[in-house]
Design a protein around this motif. Structure first.
Motif, PDB file in Angstrom:
ATOM      1  N   PRO A  37       0.811  -1.226   0.000  1.00  0.00           N
ATOM      2  CA  PRO A  37       0.000   0.000   0.000  1.00  0.00           C
ATOM      3  C   PRO A  37       0.842   1.273   0.000  1.00  0.00           C
ATOM      4  O   PRO A  37       0.453   2.274  -0.610  1.00  0.00           O
ATOM      5  CB  PRO A  37      -0.824  -0.117   1.284  1.00  0.00           C
ATOM      6  CG  PRO A  37      -0.880  -1.576   1.580  1.00  0.00           C
ATOM      7  CD  PRO A  37       0.440  -2.119   1.122  1.00  0.00           C
ATOM      8  N   SER A  38       2.008   1.236   0.668  1.00  0.00           N
ATOM      9  CA  SER A  38       2.880   2.417   0.700  1.00  0.00           C
ATOM     10  C   SER A  38       3.425   2.737  -0.690  1.00  0.00           C
ATOM     11  O   SER A  38       3.439   3.897  -1.119  1.00  0.00           O
ATOM     12  CB  SER A  38       4.050   2.196   1.674  1.00  0.00           C
ATOM     13  OG  SER A  38       3.588   2.054   2.998  1.00  0.00           O
ATOM     14  N   ILE A  39       3.888   1.693  -1.395  1.00  0.00           N
ATOM     15  CA  ILE A  39       4.377   1.881  -2.766  1.00  0.00           C
ATOM     16  C   ILE A  39       3.240   2.378  -3.663  1.00  0.00           C
ATOM     17  O   ILE A  39       3.414   3.308  -4.453  1.00  0.00           O
ATOM     18  CB  ILE A  39       4.979   0.570  -3.313  1.00  0.00           C
ATOM     19  CG1 ILE A  39       6.275   0.227  -2.558  1.00  0.00           C
ATOM     20  CG2 ILE A  39       5.254   0.668  -4.813  1.00  0.00           C
ATOM     21  CD1 ILE A  39       6.828  -1.149  -2.877  1.00  0.00           C
ATOM     22  N   SER A  40       2.072   1.756  -3.515  1.00  0.00           N
ATOM     23  CA  SER A  40       0.909   2.167  -4.306  1.00  0.00           C
ATOM     24  C   SER A  40       0.498   3.594  -3.974  1.00  0.00           C
ATOM     25  O   SER A  40       0.070   4.354  -4.859  1.00  0.00           O
ATOM     26  CB  SER A  40      -0.270   1.219  -4.039  1.00  0.00           C
ATOM     27  OG  SER A  40       0.034  -0.088  -4.413  1.00  0.00           O
ATOM     28  N   PHE A  41       0.634   3.957  -2.718  1.00  0.00           N
ATOM     29  CA  PHE A  41       0.275   5.303  -2.271  1.00  0.00           C
ATOM     30  C   PHE A  41       1.171   6.339  -2.941  1.00  0.00           C
ATOM     31  O   PHE A  41       0.697   7.366  -3.436  1.00  0.00           O
ATOM     32  CB  PHE A  41       0.396   5.382  -0.752  1.00  0.00           C
ATOM     33  CG  PHE A  41      -0.085   6.671  -0.161  1.00  0.00           C
ATOM     34  CD1 PHE A  41      -1.413   7.038  -0.253  1.00  0.00           C
ATOM     35  CD2 PHE A  41       0.789   7.520   0.488  1.00  0.00           C
ATOM     36  CE1 PHE A  41      -1.862   8.237   0.280  1.00  0.00           C
ATOM     37  CE2 PHE A  41       0.349   8.711   1.030  1.00  0.00           C
ATOM     38  CZ  PHE A  41      -0.983   9.069   0.927  1.00  0.00           C
ATOM     39  N   ILE A  42       2.501   6.068  -3.001  1.00  0.00           N
ATOM     40  CA  ILE A  42       3.428   7.023  -3.622  1.00  0.00           C
ATOM     41  C   ILE A  42       3.245   7.047  -5.134  1.00  0.00           C
ATOM     42  O   ILE A  42       3.015   8.104  -5.729  1.00  0.00           O
ATOM     43  CB  ILE A  42       4.884   6.688  -3.257  1.00  0.00           C
ATOM     44  CG1 ILE A  42       5.117   6.821  -1.750  1.00  0.00           C
ATOM     45  CG2 ILE A  42       5.848   7.631  -3.996  1.00  0.00           C
ATOM     46  CD1 ILE A  42       6.471   6.347  -1.286  1.00  0.00           C
ATOM     47  N   ILE A  43       3.335   5.872  -5.779  1.00  0.00           N
ATOM     48  CA  ILE A  43       3.203   5.826  -7.241  1.00  0.00           C
ATOM     49  C   ILE A  43       1.820   6.329  -7.654  1.00  0.00           C
ATOM     50  O   ILE A  43       1.681   7.100  -8.611  1.00  0.00           O
ATOM     51  CB  ILE A  43       3.436   4.396  -7.766  1.00  0.00           C
ATOM     52  CG1 ILE A  43       4.891   3.965  -7.534  1.00  0.00           C
ATOM     53  CG2 ILE A  43       3.100   4.309  -9.251  1.00  0.00           C
ATOM     54  CD1 ILE A  43       5.204   2.553  -7.993  1.00  0.00           C
ATOM     55  N   GLY A  44       0.796   5.904  -6.923  1.00  0.00           N
ATOM     56  CA  GLY A  44      -0.566   6.289  -7.262  1.00  0.00           C
ATOM     57  C   GLY A  44      -0.836   7.765  -7.108  1.00  0.00           C
ATOM     58  O   GLY A  44      -1.686   8.328  -7.809  1.00  0.00           O
ATOM     59  N   THR A  45      -0.114   8.430  -6.194  1.00  0.00           N
ATOM     60  CA  THR A  45      -0.288   9.870  -6.009  1.00  0.00           C
ATOM     61  C   THR A  45       0.571  10.654  -6.989  1.00  0.00           C
ATOM     62  O   THR A  45       0.155  11.699  -7.498  1.00  0.00           O
ATOM     63  CB  THR A  45       0.061  10.276  -4.562  1.00  0.00           C
ATOM     64  OG1 THR A  45      -0.667   9.440  -3.650  1.00  0.00           O
ATOM     65  CG2 THR A  45      -0.306  11.720  -4.290  1.00  0.00           C
ATOM     66  N   VAL A  46       1.788  10.151  -7.262  1.00  0.00           N
ATOM     67  CA  VAL A  46       2.681  10.823  -8.214  1.00  0.00           C
ATOM     68  C   VAL A  46       2.115  10.747  -9.625  1.00  0.00           C
ATOM     69  O   VAL A  46       2.008  11.755 -10.328  1.00  0.00           O
ATOM     70  CB  VAL A  46       4.093  10.206  -8.159  1.00  0.00           C
ATOM     71  CG1 VAL A  46       4.961  10.766  -9.293  1.00  0.00           C
ATOM     72  CG2 VAL A  46       4.754  10.476  -6.812  1.00  0.00           C
ATOM     73  N   VAL A  47       1.775   9.533 -10.056  1.00  0.00           N
ATOM     74  CA  VAL A  47       1.281   9.340 -11.425  1.00  0.00           C
ATOM     75  C   VAL A  47      -0.194   9.705 -11.456  1.00  0.00           C
ATOM     76  O   VAL A  47      -1.057   8.887 -11.156  1.00  0.00           O
ATOM     77  CB  VAL A  47       1.492   7.889 -11.903  1.00  0.00           C
ATOM     78  CG1 VAL A  47       1.016   7.747 -13.353  1.00  0.00           C
ATOM     79  CG2 VAL A  47       2.941   7.484 -11.774  1.00  0.00           C
ATOM     80  N   GLY A  48      -0.465  10.937 -11.797  1.00  0.00           N
ATOM     81  CA  GLY A  48      -1.848  11.388 -11.883  1.00  0.00           C
ATOM     82  C   GLY A  48      -2.099  11.977 -13.244  1.00  0.00           C
ATOM     83  O   GLY A  48      -1.882  11.340 -14.267  1.00  0.00           O
ATOM     84  N   SER A  49      -2.504  13.226 -13.251  1.00  0.00           N
ATOM     85  CA  SER A  49      -2.759  13.896 -14.522  1.00  0.00           C
ATOM     86  C   SER A  49      -1.494  14.486 -15.130  1.00  0.00           C
ATOM     87  O   SER A  49      -1.439  14.761 -16.326  1.00  0.00           O
ATOM     88  CB  SER A  49      -3.776  15.017 -14.297  1.00  0.00           C
ATOM     89  OG  SER A  49      -3.246  15.951 -13.372  1.00  0.00           O
ATOM     90  N   GLY A  50      -0.457  14.675 -14.300  1.00  0.00           N
ATOM     91  CA  GLY A  50       0.729  15.410 -14.729  1.00  0.00           C
ATOM     92  C   GLY A  50       1.393  14.869 -15.978  1.00  0.00           C
ATOM     93  O   GLY A  50       1.669  15.616 -16.918  1.00  0.00           O
ATOM     94  N   ILE A  51       1.647  13.570 -16.021  1.00  0.00           N
ATOM     95  CA  ILE A  51       2.359  12.981 -17.154  1.00  0.00           C
ATOM     96  C   ILE A  51       1.522  13.042 -18.424  1.00  0.00           C
ATOM     97  O   ILE A  51       2.043  12.947 -19.538  1.00  0.00           O
ATOM     98  CB  ILE A  51       2.776  11.514 -16.839  1.00  0.00           C
ATOM     99  CG1 ILE A  51       3.689  10.951 -17.928  1.00  0.00           C
ATOM    100  CG2 ILE A  51       1.551  10.641 -16.650  1.00  0.00           C
ATOM    101  CD1 ILE A  51       4.957  11.722 -18.137  1.00  0.00           C
ATOM    102  N   PHE A  52       0.213  13.224 -18.304  1.00  0.00           N
ATOM    103  CA  PHE A  52      -0.662  13.288 -19.468  1.00  0.00           C
ATOM    104  C   PHE A  52      -0.959  14.718 -19.901  1.00  0.00           C
ATOM    105  O   PHE A  52      -1.476  14.945 -20.990  1.00  0.00           O
ATOM    106  CB  PHE A  52      -1.976  12.549 -19.173  1.00  0.00           C
ATOM    107  CG  PHE A  52      -1.770  11.151 -18.660  1.00  0.00           C
ATOM    108  CD1 PHE A  52      -1.296  10.160 -19.490  1.00  0.00           C
ATOM    109  CD2 PHE A  52      -2.024  10.831 -17.332  1.00  0.00           C
ATOM    110  CE1 PHE A  52      -1.091   8.871 -19.019  1.00  0.00           C
ATOM    111  CE2 PHE A  52      -1.834   9.551 -16.851  1.00  0.00           C
ATOM    112  CZ  PHE A  52      -1.353   8.562 -17.710  1.00  0.00           C
TER     113      PHE A  52
END
Length: 491
Positions: A37-52
């Motif tokens: 969940p911690s890894i998912s929490f970081i990756i899931g929060t970082v990878v949002g709309s920004g890269i798109f």
């Protein structure tokens, strides 16, 4: 303080009851967040709309394909340096609260209060509005192509997305964590779906868009910090795990491992995604696109192109969920320290969620959602966010020299902390020159918290009648929301 408290858990336990039972029955935030969940929490929060969305902002302000890719890579390295610094801070200070807690422990209460003030007056509402607008756009636009989607409908769908995330985070910590894990796997699938055809085309010799990659007539040193802001926004979110330290299982091990794995993964993926974009699109075509990922899918993934907007929308929803999971914990800790009304340090007696702190964000996001241009929102929020991150890592360096014997289970090299802090202050300073209106407004709103601190926190000058009215209102809200203060110290 004018708000009632539940009776201590020990009062309701028989003499023969075990301490474990007493603690299980008590109102407090549980340690339920493990490594995945911690890894998912970081990756899931970082990878949002920004890269798109941010590729357009990075290219527009960097001026060339080659320099924009360099900016993306450097933003990844810089964000990783910052994340490592926060891994040290998160294992040195075991309280939740992230930036707020670290400023409080290293630089004192005023900088900590200003961080809390800025976070909830405009940073978190602006960032959440940005992500939710991206969510709404990617859900609605496919139904109106080739015409533009109605702005009112986009905002309505954005509002529904925010409402869903708020409801999940009010309902259950476990549900919010499971939602984050699911959405993280979906967004990683979306990134891989973009990377593979782009890299395959590049391997087959489609390299014309990379010829003379660093040639540019529009490069401006004054605009370069704004390119970094767009890139750093896309990497933003690596610090939110530190907001929930008290809910992480074995934080001394979990926080550093989760941060290192997540940031390396995200940096590699982001650079490869941008390479894929430029393989299939020219720089001019990318600048003309408001939805870069959708334009890319129309060319490289024609069979499944309609699915890309849905995947991007779910990615935005994951980032929104991560922000609403982490940020209210900062308010929760700030209220516990006496810097905000006590009601926000309370937890639902059955759900064990910081209900008032989560609900406080909701109307603030709705207000900013109703107005604001998407790129202006990034620049507006980024100034204060990065200023306080730089101050937190500066505080970490100062704390090292003031308290060399303080236990630090994870210690980042001093050079990394110094480089990160200097670069952050440099970008923040130069941005005042590059975009004086947005960054100046952000600075003014941050500074406006100083008189609030001295009039309400340092020494209260609030009239007694106002205090009495507010205390009555707080009591009624406590009864309505069924919340109480923590009965177990979790740090």
């Amino acid at each position: 303080m004018g708000v009632s408290k539940r009776a201590p858990a020990t009062d309701n336990v028989s003499d023969g009851g075990s301490k474990k039972t007493m603690k299980d029955d008590a109102v407090h935030l549980r340690r339920k967040i493990g490594l995945l969940p911690s890894i998912s929490f970081i990756i899931g929060t970082v990878v949002g709309s920004g890269i798109f969305i941010a590729p357009k902002g990075v290219l527009m302000n960097s001026g060339s394909v080659g320099l924009s890719l360099l900016v993306w890579a450097l933003c990844g390295v810089l964000s990783t340096f910052g994340a490592l610094c926060y891994a040290e801070l998160g294992t040195t200070f075991t309280k939740s609260g992230g930036h707020y807690t670290y400023l409080l422990e290293t630089l004192g209460p005023l900088p900590a209060f200003l961080r809390l003030w800025a976070e909830f007056i405009f940073i978190r509402p602006a960032v959440a509005s940005y992500v939710s607008l991206a969510f709404g756009r990617y859900v609605v636009e496919p139904f109106f192509l080739p015409c533009a989607a109605p702005t009112a409908l986009v905002k309505l769908v954005s509002l529904l997305g925010v409402t869903f995330v708020v409801a999940v985070n009010c309902w259950s910590v476990s549900l919010a964590a499971r939602t984050q894990i699911s959405l993280t796997f979906i967004k990683m699938f979306a990134l891989i779906l973009i990377i593979i055809p782009g890299i395959m085309a590049l391997a087959n010799g489609k390299t014309e868009n990379f010829q003379n990659a660093f040639d540019s007539d529009s490069l401006s040193l004054t605009k370069l910090p704004l390119a970094f802001y767009s890139g750093l926004y896309a990497y933003g979110g690596w610090f939110y795990l530190n907001c929930i330290t008290e809910e992480v299982i074995n934080p001394n091990r979990t926080i550093p491992l989760a941060i290192i794995f997540s940031m390396v993964t995200v940096t590699v993926c982001y650079v490869l995604v941008n390479v894929a974009y430029y393989t299939m699109m020219t720089a001019d075509e990318l600048l003309l696109s408001d939805a870069v990922a959708v334009t890319f899918a129309g060319r490289a993934l024609q069979g499944i192109a309609p699915a890309i907007p849905i995947l991007v929308a779910l990615s935005c929803l994951g980032a929104l969920n991560g922000g609403f999971f982490g940020s209210p914990r900062m308010l929760f800790v700030g209220a516990r320290e006496g810097h905000f009304p006590l009601i926000f340090s309370m937890i639902h007696i059955r759900r064990q969620t910081p209900l008032p702190a989560v609900l406080f964000l909701y109307p603030l996001v709705i207000i900013i959602l109703a107005k604001g241009e998407i790129y202006q929102l990034i620049n507006f929020a980024s100034f204060s966010r990065w200023l306080f991150i730089a101050m937190a890592t500066l505080g970490m360096i100062i704390h090292r020299f003031r308290f060399p014997e303080h236990p630090r289970p994870f210690k980042v090299p001093l050079a990394v902390a110094v480089v990160f802090t200097i670069v952050c202050f440099f970008i923040v300073g130069l941005s005042l020159y590059s975009d004086p209106w947005n960054t100046g407004g952000s600075c003014a709103l941050t500074i406006s918290g100083i008189p609030v601190y001295y009039l309400t926190v340092k020494k209260s000058y609030i009239p007694k009648r106002w205090k009495k009215s507010f205390n009555y209102f707080s009591q009624q809200m406590q009864i309505l929301l069924e919340v109480a203060q923590q009965e177990v110290q979790t740090y």
